[in-house]
Enzyme design. Structure first.
Site, PDB file in Angstrom:
ATOM      1  N   ARG A 273     -74.937  -7.529 -66.952  1.00 42.01           N
ATOM      2  CA  ARG A 273     -74.754  -7.101 -68.343  1.00 42.01           C
ATOM      3  C   ARG A 273     -73.849  -5.875 -68.505  1.00 42.01           C
ATOM      4  NH1 ARG A 273     -75.477 -11.956 -68.897  1.00 42.01           N
ATOM      5  NH2 ARG A 273     -77.306 -12.761 -69.970  1.00 42.01           N
TER       6      ARG A 273
ATOM      7  N   SER B  12     -84.075 -22.579 -70.873  1.00 41.65           N
ATOM      8  CA  SER B  12     -83.108 -21.537 -71.206  1.00 41.65           C
ATOM      9  C   SER B  12     -82.651 -20.926 -69.890  1.00 41.65           C
ATOM     10  CB  SER B  12     -83.762 -20.464 -72.088  1.00 41.65           C
ATOM     11  OG  SER B  12     -82.878 -19.388 -72.285  1.00 41.65           O
TER      12      SER B  12
ATOM     13  N   ASP C  73     -75.783 -21.568 -79.412  1.00 38.56           N
ATOM     14  CA  ASP C  73     -76.029 -20.349 -80.185  1.00 38.56           C
ATOM     15  C   ASP C  73     -74.725 -19.626 -80.518  1.00 38.56           C
ATOM     16  OD1 ASP C  73     -78.703 -20.838 -80.138  1.00 38.56           O
ATOM     17  OD2 ASP C  73     -79.193 -19.338 -78.629  1.00 38.56           O
TER      18      ASP C  73
ATOM     19  N   ASP D  55     -81.663  -8.492 -72.973  1.00 35.60           N
ATOM     20  CA  ASP D  55     -80.207  -8.454 -72.999  1.00 35.60           C
ATOM     21  C   ASP D  55     -79.642  -7.708 -74.202  1.00 35.60           C
ATOM     22  OD1 ASP D  55     -79.817  -9.682 -70.593  1.00 35.60           O
ATOM     23  OD2 ASP D  55     -79.586 -11.692 -71.413  1.00 35.60           O
TER      24      ASP D  55
END
Length: 409
Positions: free
Chosen positions: A94, A178, A14, A123
């Site tokens: 994050r 994922s 990605d 996210d």
């Protein structure tokens, strides 16, 4: 001179496809930034891949110790667990990633930060709230939400897009889980996990450990020490927090600790199903709680439980850089002043079994707790205490026994 954009770069398909996409649609100079939170071998070959894909440079920023000491430790001290199961492995990372992205953007004089989070996940919120709080002047580009420009919806399309721009990458079109990995945990989503009725295929799923069935038939004792709520050693070996986590990951993975299958409520309103492996973190949370049982009084422990739940919500929702997080963390820190001592437990087939706890600040008194009468406690004192403690119940019962006013002649 072209404007610069900082791309949060993982090296996966990605974010690799995003590099030529940014240059094509915005004519940016793309500077990739990979934030190392303990991904391990996932960092291999990233610089060559980023430059090959059109980036002008790549930063690889090692923030493992900062992540552990300033983000993980406060959550452990608070016992922050989202929806009673999730130990916040992705969520905790994050804000520190966003912080470093902002720092690189300011260093480079960039005008924007780009991330590859999807429009359905948490996210995107966590990254953008962090950037908003630290650098509100920076533009945020989220390709997956720009459906008029980002038209790729599969791995095949992303690979074809890269090849059309002369970028030939060693990625397969085969579907896989994922995953998100850092020093604290690894998460798994997709494939059979998208159906809550399906049992996870643990034979292909697990990365950090084994199932309890495949763990050793003999348990293993582990001893840890804490100083003011911070882990300081494992099995008499002093070590920094990141090494404590590495050591506990190895031990926990070996014994099938910390496998969590959860359907959670995302911030965006939908439910999602995932499997998390957090072997070291599960042990660390349990050991810390084991010590707190000795040193915290009941009233403090009750309020601290509420604050732990509140911190888990704050972290999960990406609100790390807020006055509320600072206030909750300050309360928790004040409770840790005497969380010092030694904890021993046995790991056995997915279980963490207590095997002894000591602390110089222990509130446990053997003479008080013993069935044998001690000098500090007179059993007769309980008579008056129970009468007063139960007085509201007695008054209520007596009032119920009184005849109604209309019955009185």
């Amino acid at each position: 001179m072209k404007e610069k954009v900082i791309l949060a770069y993982s090296g996966g398909l990605d974010t690799t496809a995003i590099i030529p996409w940014l240059k094509e649609h915005f004519d940016y100079e793309v500077i990739c930034c990979c934030i190392d939170c303990g991904q391990g071998e996932e960092l291999e070959g990233l610089e060559e891949r980023a430059l090959l894909s059109g980036a002008s440079k790549l930063y690889i920023e090692d923030i493992v110790d900062e992540f552990c000491e300033e983000y993980i430790v406060p959550c452990v001290q608070a016992n922050a667990v989202y929806e009673n199961k999730y130990l916040l492995g992705t969520a905790m990372a994050r804000p520190v990633i966003a912080k470093r992205l902002v720092e690189i953007a300011e260093k480079e004089g960039a005008s924007a930060i780009c991330h590859g989070a999807t429009g359905k996940g948490n996210d995107q919120i966590r990254f953008e709230l962090g950037i908003m709080a630290l650098a509100p002047h920076l533009k945020v580009i989220a390709p997956w939400r720009m459906t008029d420009l980002w038209t790729m919806n599969s791995r095949e399309e992303e690979i074809a897009y890269c090849e059309s721009h002369g970028i030939h990458l060693p990625f397969s079109t085969a579907q896989s889980y994922s995953r998100d990995r850092n020093l604290w945990h690894i998460s798994h989503e997709g494939l059979e996990l998208e159906d809550p009725a399906c049992e996870p295929d643990y034979s292909n799923l697990l990365v950090l450990g084994v199932t309890p069935e495949n763990a050793p038939d003999e348990g293993e004792y582990v001893t840890m020490t804490f100083e003011k709520g911070v882990p300081t050693s494992v099995n008499q070996v002093p070590m920094k927090v990141s090494d404590v986590i590495r050591t506990l990951n190895r031990l926990g993975g070996k014994h099938g600790i910390g496998i969590c299958d959860i359907v959670e409520n995302r911030v965006v309103g939908m439910k999602s199903r995932g499997v998390y492996e957090t072997p070291g973190g599960t042990i660390l949370y349990e050991a810390h709680q084991q010590l707190e049982e000795l040193v915290l009084d009941r009233a403090t422990a009750e309020v601290k439980k509420e604050m732990g739940n509140k911190l888990s919500q704050i972290v999960y929702e990406g609100k790390w850089f807020t006055p509320l997080r600072e206030a909750v963390q300050a309360f928790v820190a004040s409770t840790q002043k005497q969380v010092t001592g030694e904890v021993t437990f046995k790991l056995y087939k997915g279980n963490i079994i207590k095997a002894g706890t000591t602390s110089p600040y222990s509130l446990y008194s053997e003479s008080l707790a013993s069935f044998t009468t001690g000098e500090l406690y007179d059993h007769h004192d309980a008579d008056g205490f129970i009468r007063l403690f139960g007085l509201p119940l007695k008054v209520r019962a007596l009032k119920k026994e009184e005849p109604a006013a209309s019955d009185i002649g």
